[in-house]
Scaffold this motif. Structure first.
Motif: not given
Length: 620
Positions: A194, A198, A238, A241
């Motif tokens: 992730t 980004m 995010n 998450l």
């Protein structure tokens, strides 16, 4: 068989990394000393052989260790070590491929596949350490006394048996081991992929996380603010998450710690570091008590230097007005670090030079590459690799000196073998921080201009505050978070409030934090990968400050030779034994004060220089 860089086998990952990097003068590592590529037939052969050997090892030794004489037990440990080193080589390669470009889906699949296959193989070996821990003390001591070959492994057995009171049944241990790939490791991978993918908007630019964080040290305050807002927005997008990952991993740790009967969340890490909870408490207490005389005092001066009534979080790493922010070429950084290492001891410099002469360093900037920096020891049969993201700043030079220290340490300790070359985290930072200090002192001593000298000294203070104060603040945050998580799942806002609490107390009244800073806990990878790791940086910095003070005093004969012996010991000795030749004792409460006094002394010097400048301005 190892393949050299000119092996005819394809090196897909390495070639792709070089092409994407496009940095020209910045080195990119070549991992072919481990394997020629993910499709290397040697890699598959190692997996197949390890599968067969681990199964045969289990069949030969499971349930039989208590009856083995000393020499036979030593031979069994040697076989176990050999199989484990091959598995370590495989996982080192997979980790480095993934770190080189986590955005490439093929690298992610390869890393996961290797984790799954190695976990399955090592399940056959799991019985061995569990059964070793079931041996009673008296019979084991008798075997050690009878067998010099077994006595060589005494440090390995000593460190293994620290976990004896926390060991579960064989079935439970096997279950936890095999589920790791779908548990903590899977959440780690999700976090890494992730963050690697980004994009951060900084003004008109779109940057990756590493490049955006680098902008927080830009001379232009507007750029720093834009970068800070961009990072906040990207991680905020995010947040759901990252909040889920944090809550899940914290709960997972609580469950496992409960089964293993650890008294508190940080205890398992402390056992792994071969340090008592009380020693860590003493370090944390000493640093927290010193916040006012360290960070609070320094940042009050920095706010004045920057002409600010209050600083925002994006001003923390701002360059000082007199700081030389010209770009330092890679070759100059290399020469600066190697000169400092060689000036202390020629052998230290010679080992360090290997990393630059051979493709053991990845310094290029490219999308998908892991942010930050690390030194990976791989295995004693190979050599370490260093990853840095070199932007040409003076801090990057110090990061290079830091990671090279790790690499040199790992090379020197390799003779201890796979099971005993690694050091506890509390000692793992010794060579890295010492290497930083050597480099800093060499640069500082060569500088004659008072203003540039002050800027160098201030930069070093900031690095030390980042290493000591900031890492202990991180540790405090983790402690508060894991304690609070035991009462139920935490919201993003609750986690952010804990983060802000420790930032306010650690950085002091010179700062006025904007609400967007509440999300910054989410970019720290240590919280995900290595819970409660971070105090080891402060431990290492304070230890090295005390050690360097002994070196400067000149009262210990043959200090460089003794220092190299400390590094060669790897994990065979504890911190008490390693520090004894230097007259130091980390169990002494005054020990931590010595390390903190070094930082305070640097700040004293800055205050004196600041006072002289004010007098000169008044006279003018």
């Amino acid at each position: 068989m190892q393949f050299t860089p000119d092996s005819p086998l394809p090196r897909d990952t390495e070639s792709r990394s070089q092409a994407v990097g496009g940095e020209g003068s910045l080195p990119v590592w070549d991992l072919s000393d481990l394997y020629a590529g993910p499709a290397d037939p040697v890699l598959e052969a190692d997996l197949q052989r390890s599968t067969a050997e681990s199964a045969a090892f289990q069949a030969a030794h499971a349930g039989k260790l208590a009856d083995l004489p000393g020499d036979a037990l030593a031979a069994a440990i040697a076989t176990y070590e050999r199989i484990e080193e091959v598995l370590g080589r495989i996982m080192s390669y997979a980790q480095l491929v993934f770190a080189g470009d986590a955005q490439d889906a093929a690298n992610g699949r390869f890393y996961q596949t290797m984790q799954e296959r190695v976990t399955a193989i090592s399940s056959n070996l799991l019985f061995f350490t569990l059964e070793l821990n079931k041996l009673e003390e008296a019979p084991l001591e008798a075997k050690l006394a009878q067998s010099p070959a077994l006595a060589r492994y005494r440090p390995f057995l000593r460190d293994l048996r620290v976990f004896r009171p926390h060991q579960l049944s064989d079935e439970a241990e096997r279950l936890l081991h095999e589920k790791e790939v779908t548990g903590r490791s899977a959440w780690n991978r999700l976090f890494d992929e992730t963050v690697a993918g980004m994009e951060v908007k900084v003004g008109e630019e779109t940057l990756n996380v590493s490049a955006a964080l680098n902008k927080l040290s830009d001379r232009d305050r507007g750029v720093r603010e834009a970068a800070a807002r961009g990072v906040s927005a990207a991680f905020g997008a995010n947040a759901r998450l990252f909040t889920l990952i944090t809550n899940t991993l914290s709960k997972d740790k609580e469950i496992v710690d409960g089964w293993r009967n650890y008294p508190r969340p940080g205890s398992s890490r402390n056992r792994a570091n071969m340090v008592e909870d009380e020693v860590v408490d003493a370090l944390v207490g000493a640093v927290v008590a010193s916040f006012p005389r360290l960070s609070h005092r320094y940042y009050a001066m920095k706010a004045k230097w920057l002409g600010l009534d209050k600083m925002q979080h994006w001003d923390r790493n701002a360059p000082l007005p007199d700081e030389d922010d010209s770009e330092i070429p890679w070759d100059a950084a290399r020469d600066r670090v190697l000169a400092a290492y060689s000036g202390f001891d020629p052998q230290l410099g010679s080992i360090g030079k290997r990393f630059f002469d051979r493709p053991w360093i990845d310094a290029a900037l490219r999308p998908g590459k892991a942010s930050g920096a690390f030194a990976h020891p791989t295995v004693p049969a190979a050599h370490p690799y260093l990853l840095v993201n070199y932007h040409g700043k003076s801090r990057d030079v110090m990061t290079l000196a830091h990671e090279l220290g790790h690499g040199v340490h790992q090379v020197l300790a390799a003779d201890q073998g796979y099971l005993m070359s690694g050091t506890p985290l509390t000692l793992a930072e010794t060579a890295s921080v010492f290497g930083e200090m050597l480099t800093f002192r060499a640069v500082l001593d060569a500088e004659t201009d008072p203003r540039r000298r002050r800027a160098l000294l201030a930069g070093k203070v900031e690095d030390m505050l980042n290493t000591v104060v900031r890492q202990i603040a991180f540790y405090r945050f983790e402690t508060l978070l894991h304690d609070a998580r035991r009462n139920g799942e935490l919201s993003r806002e609750e986690i952010g409030a804990l983060w802000m609490q420790v930032q306010v107390e650690s950085l002091g009244p010179a700062f006025e934090f904007t609400p967007d800073y509440e999300i910054y806990w989410s970019y720290i990878p240590h919280f995900v990968h290595s819970p409660f790791y971070v105090y080891a940086y402060a431990f290492g910095d304070c230890l090295v400050n005390a050690l360097y003070g002994v070196f400067q005093d000149g009262k210990v004969a043959d200090f460089p030779a003794k220092y190299l012996e400390l590094l060669r010991a790897g994990g065979t000795l504890r911190h008490q034994e390693l520090l004894a030749p230097f007259g130091l004792n980390a169990a002494d409460p005054a020990f931590w004060q010595k390390g903190l006094d070094v930082i305070s002394g640097f700040i004293d010097e800055l205050e004196r220089a600041d006072g002289r400048d004010e007098l000169e301005r008044a006279d003018g």
